[in-house]
Design an enzyme around this catalytic site. Sequence first.
Site: not given
Length: 283
Positions: A30-31, A33, A146
């Site tokens: 999905l991603g 980081g 965050d």
Amino acid sequence: MDEPLDEESGADPGRPDGRTVGDFRLLRPLGRGGFGEVFLGEDPSGRKAAVKVLHANWAGDTDMRRRFATEVDQARRVSGFCIASILDADPEADEPWIATEYIDGPTLQDSVAKEGPRRGTDLHRLAVNTATALAAIHAAGVVHRDLKPDNIMLAADGPRVIDFGIARAVESTSVTASGVIGTIGYMAPEQLEGMRLTSAVDLFSWGAVMVFAAIGREAFPGPTQASRIARILGGEPDVEGFDGPLCEVVCACLDKDPARRPDAAALLQQLVALPADGGAVAA
């Protein structure tokens, strides 16, 4: 559900290849980081999850594992409305991981970029739901640290705040290029100055998120990262085009002094007392 690309991590996009993490079979990436790689997972019952696996270079960091375990334990106590609930986690695995409720929808960042800013009742509803999430998170003794448009997922039944059990656990390694922790543009002045942090940092971030949702740009814009930081520390937010009672509440959350910001419970009370069209935005 993608996380922002972390150019400094050097990590390549993961490929599940039939891999399992806990009870979850990883279906597709999905991603990725600063935290690690994120996969769509499915358990034997068919339940979907966003499975986040920490970068391998953190595996030997004992302090990180301790922080991560503590944060996950606290986050599990958060009431499950307006958040992506934690389903399972294993901070002791070779590659520590956490599985959260999978939200089938865009992030607020992507939605505003594609469809434009929010208006009227839609904006007011977003404000109430995200403030409700903060109130629940803070009631459990957790500080998000965050909160940003990329950490708000827009599900069919309303927005969800995500990654509230991660931020402090990874803070010793998740830093910006300037050496400060968080996402420039949504960080409170006390975060940028390295001061003792309280839940008030999330209220500042919430205010900045709402400005973005209302007008489609950051509350503290600038041509460089340094100029954006300077504006957060000493300048006023840019709320041109955003007015009305909701804007007044948002600006109170953007106060430089954390002691003058409302707490999440007080913010929620203020929001539910506003008229339905309290988020007036100039055409």
